[in-house]
Design a protein around this motif. Structure first.
Motif, PDB file in Angstrom:
ATOM      1  N   SER A 183       0.933  -1.165  -0.074  1.00  0.00           N
ATOM      2  CA  SER A 183       0.059   0.030   0.080  1.00  0.00           C
ATOM      3  C   SER A 183       0.995   1.302  -0.069  1.00  0.00           C
ATOM      4  N   ASN A 184       1.901   1.240   0.977  1.00  0.00           N
ATOM      5  CA  ASN A 184       2.799   2.480   0.881  1.00  0.00           C
ATOM      6  C   ASN A 184       3.963   1.824   1.342  1.00  0.00           C
ATOM      7  N   THR A 185       5.200   2.812   1.019  1.00  0.00           N
ATOM      8  CA  THR A 185       6.511   2.295   1.838  1.00  0.00           C
ATOM      9  C   THR A 185       7.219   3.758   1.900  1.00  0.00           C
ATOM     10  N   GLY A 186       8.198   3.651   2.842  1.00  0.00           N
ATOM     11  CA  GLY A 186       9.208   4.886   3.135  1.00  0.00           C
ATOM     12  C   GLY A 186      10.112   4.752   3.854  1.00  0.00           C
ATOM     13  N   SER A 187      11.177   5.661   3.916  1.00  0.00           N
ATOM     14  CA  SER A 187      12.303   5.683   4.742  1.00  0.00           C
ATOM     15  C   SER A 187      12.943   6.856   5.017  1.00  0.00           C
ATOM     16  N   SER A 188      13.588   7.083   6.108  1.00  0.00           N
ATOM     17  CA  SER A 188      14.184   8.456   6.656  1.00  0.00           C
ATOM     18  C   SER A 188      15.540   8.112   7.256  1.00  0.00           C
ATOM     19  N   ILE A 189      16.179   8.978   7.468  1.00  0.00           N
ATOM     20  CA  ILE A 189      17.433   8.940   8.179  1.00  0.00           C
ATOM     21  C   ILE A 189      17.559   9.775   9.375  1.00  0.00           C
ATOM     22  N   VAL A 190      17.491   9.164  10.627  1.00  0.00           N
ATOM     23  CA  VAL A 190      17.595  10.096  11.715  1.00  0.00           C
ATOM     24  C   VAL A 190      18.935   9.568  12.626  1.00  0.00           C
ATOM     25  N   GLY A 191      20.108  10.291  12.542  1.00  0.00           N
ATOM     26  CA  GLY A 191      21.195  10.076  13.072  1.00  0.00           C
ATOM     27  C   GLY A 191      21.860   9.086  12.530  1.00  0.00           C
ATOM     28  N   GLN A 192      22.250   7.761  13.205  1.00  0.00           N
ATOM     29  CA  GLN A 192      22.749   6.869  12.580  1.00  0.00           C
ATOM     30  C   GLN A 192      22.067   5.643  12.282  1.00  0.00           C
ATOM     31  N   THR A 193      20.532   6.163  12.315  1.00  0.00           N
ATOM     32  CA  THR A 193      19.667   4.845  12.061  1.00  0.00           C
ATOM     33  C   THR A 193      18.731   5.289  10.560  1.00  0.00           C
ATOM     34  N   VAL A 194      18.710   4.125   9.809  1.00  0.00           N
ATOM     35  CA  VAL A 194      17.929   4.534   8.728  1.00  0.00           C
ATOM     36  C   VAL A 194      16.546   3.857   9.059  1.00  0.00           C
ATOM     37  N   ILE A 195      15.551   4.315   9.204  1.00  0.00           N
ATOM     38  CA  ILE A 195      14.033   4.236   9.843  1.00  0.00           C
ATOM     39  C   ILE A 195      13.252   3.855   8.322  1.00  0.00           C
ATOM     40  N   ALA A 196      12.884   2.582   8.301  1.00  0.00           N
ATOM     41  CA  ALA A 196      12.073   2.167   7.030  1.00  0.00           C
ATOM     42  C   ALA A 196      10.743   1.473   7.608  1.00  0.00           C
ATOM     43  N   SER A 197       9.860   1.604   6.739  1.00  0.00           N
ATOM     44  CA  SER A 197       8.463   1.006   7.012  1.00  0.00           C
ATOM     45  C   SER A 197       7.616   0.715   5.801  1.00  0.00           C
ATOM     46  N   SER A 198       6.863  -0.196   5.918  1.00  0.00           N
ATOM     47  CA  SER A 198       6.035  -0.584   4.476  1.00  0.00           C
ATOM     48  C   SER A 198       4.633  -1.116   5.285  1.00  0.00           C
ATOM     49  N   LEU A 199       3.456  -0.866   4.320  1.00  0.00           N
ATOM     50  CA  LEU A 199       2.390  -1.430   4.811  1.00  0.00           C
ATOM     51  C   LEU A 199       1.653  -2.034   3.604  1.00  0.00           C
ATOM     52  N   HIS A 200       1.395  -3.585   3.771  1.00  0.00           N
ATOM     53  CA  HIS A 200       0.583  -4.311   2.952  1.00  0.00           C
ATOM     54  C   HIS A 200      -0.624  -4.748   3.491  1.00  0.00           C
ATOM     55  N   CYS A 201      -1.543  -4.964   2.373  1.00  0.00           N
ATOM     56  CA  CYS A 201      -2.813  -5.272   2.634  1.00  0.00           C
ATOM     57  C   CYS A 201      -3.108  -6.711   2.141  1.00  0.00           C
ATOM     58  N   VAL A 202      -3.747  -7.503   3.206  1.00  0.00           N
ATOM     59  CA  VAL A 202      -3.905  -8.959   3.090  1.00  0.00           C
ATOM     60  C   VAL A 202      -5.067  -9.449   2.912  1.00  0.00           C
ATOM     61  N   GLY A 203      -5.602 -10.219   2.204  1.00  0.00           N
ATOM     62  CA  GLY A 203      -6.852 -10.909   2.264  1.00  0.00           C
ATOM     63  C   GLY A 203      -7.275 -11.903   2.937  1.00  0.00           C
ATOM     64  N   MET A 204      -8.235 -12.552   2.590  1.00  0.00           N
ATOM     65  CA  MET A 204      -9.103 -13.622   3.441  1.00  0.00           C
ATOM     66  C   MET A 204      -8.611 -14.938   2.883  1.00  0.00           C
ATOM     67  N   LEU A 205      -8.005 -15.107   1.809  1.00  0.00           N
ATOM     68  CA  LEU A 205      -7.604 -16.448   1.473  1.00  0.00           C
ATOM     69  C   LEU A 205      -6.345 -17.046   2.081  1.00  0.00           C
ATOM     70  N   ALA A 206      -6.606 -18.247   2.671  1.00  0.00           N
ATOM     71  CA  ALA A 206      -5.462 -18.981   3.316  1.00  0.00           C
ATOM     72  C   ALA A 206      -4.174 -19.394   2.539  1.00  0.00           C
ATOM     73  N   THR A 207      -3.854 -18.446   1.518  1.00  0.00           N
ATOM     74  CA  THR A 207      -2.781 -18.958   0.763  1.00  0.00           C
ATOM     75  C   THR A 207      -1.488 -18.089   1.042  1.00  0.00           C
ATOM     76  N   PRO A 208      -0.414 -18.873   1.709  1.00  0.00           N
ATOM     77  CA  PRO A 208       0.884 -17.895   1.867  1.00  0.00           C
ATOM     78  C   PRO A 208       1.141 -16.997   0.816  1.00  0.00           C
ATOM     79  N   CYS A 209       1.707 -16.020   1.264  1.00  0.00           N
ATOM     80  CA  CYS A 209       2.298 -14.794   0.396  1.00  0.00           C
ATOM     81  C   CYS A 209       3.627 -14.284   0.857  1.00  0.00           C
ATOM     82  N   ASN A 210       4.605 -14.428   0.157  1.00  0.00           N
ATOM     83  CA  ASN A 210       6.003 -13.962   0.327  1.00  0.00           C
ATOM     84  C   ASN A 210       6.398 -12.950  -0.806  1.00  0.00           C
ATOM     85  N   THR A 211       6.764 -12.036  -0.156  1.00  0.00           N
ATOM     86  CA  THR A 211       7.400 -10.975  -1.254  1.00  0.00           C
ATOM     87  C   THR A 211       8.650 -10.045  -0.547  1.00  0.00           C
ATOM     88  N   THR A 212       9.146  -9.368  -1.159  1.00  0.00           N
ATOM     89  CA  THR A 212      10.332  -8.533  -0.830  1.00  0.00           C
ATOM     90  C   THR A 212      10.394  -7.145  -1.238  1.00  0.00           C
TER      91      THR A 212
END
Length: 216
Positions: A57-86
């Protein structure tokens, strides 16, 4: 006793909560493996989901001092089928030092764009070090070698080499070539690689230059 309608609602809420909390970050890797102060660093975050189809859904990153702060939001459905992504994050060259890449994964139900749950699904950190290029004191703005043709069909002629170290990377930061003490002229052949943009870095006489190569 709990009315059937409320029981169904409670069951669905518990299912969604457990589904969101069961998302996980399985691994964090990055290239190049030994980044320097002139390298763009690419981080690859492997994610696992218990249900499909986990679109981002969205992703982003920022640098604070010596830390790269990253985040992402994924949307999941109701099907019980495993999903792997990068998920991939690009970090521009950093000063030398020790850093931490801190990744937070959030999940939401339904199609994208979705609203993240109250609690983050997972968090994982990866330490890395950026090294200085020992002995290098200056970056040549316009470069010290000649490249022709550029763009090309994959063959680039590098001229005016004088004890020059050559490093070639693809758009993802993967090192394709590393040659030491090259002189005069070199034929750089990238015909076996897909069309696109490549990066050439040269190091000579305590100076370095960066070039963009285009394969059409």
């Amino acid at each position: 006793t709990i009315p059937m309608k409320k029981l169904v609602i409670i069951t669905l809420l518990l299912f969604k909560l457990s589904n969101v909390l069961s998302q996980s970050i399985s691994n964090i890797s990055y290239t190049p493996s030994n980044p320097t102060t002139i390298d763009t660093i690419y981080f690859y975050v492997d994610l696992m989901f218990p249900s499909s189809d986990c679109p981002i859904s969205n992703t982003g990153s920022s640098i604070v001092g010596q830390t790269v702060i990253a985040s992402s939001l994924h949307c999941v459905g109701m099907l019980a089928t495993p999903c792997n992504t990068t998920d991939t994050f690009m970090v521009l060259p950093l000063a030398s030092g020790n850093y931490t890449f801190d990744m937070t994964l959030s999940s939401g139900s339904g199609p994208a764009p979705c609203t993240p749950g109250i609690v983050a699904s997972d968090n994982l950190s990866q330490s890395f070090t950026v090294s200085s290029l020992t002995g290098l004191t200056n970056e040549i703005e316009n470069g010290t070698i000649r490249i022709s043709p550029n763009p090309s069909n994959g063959v680039f002629i590098l001229s005016d080499l004088k004890n020059t170290n050559l490093l070639v990377y693809d758009i993802l930061g993967n090192e394709l070539l590393n040659l030491k003490n090259m002189n005069q002229k070199y034929k750089l052949d990238l015909t076996n690689y897909p069309k696109g943009i490549f990066f050439l870095k040269t190091i000579t006489n305590r100076e370095y230059s960066s070039y963009r190569l285009i394969k059409k």
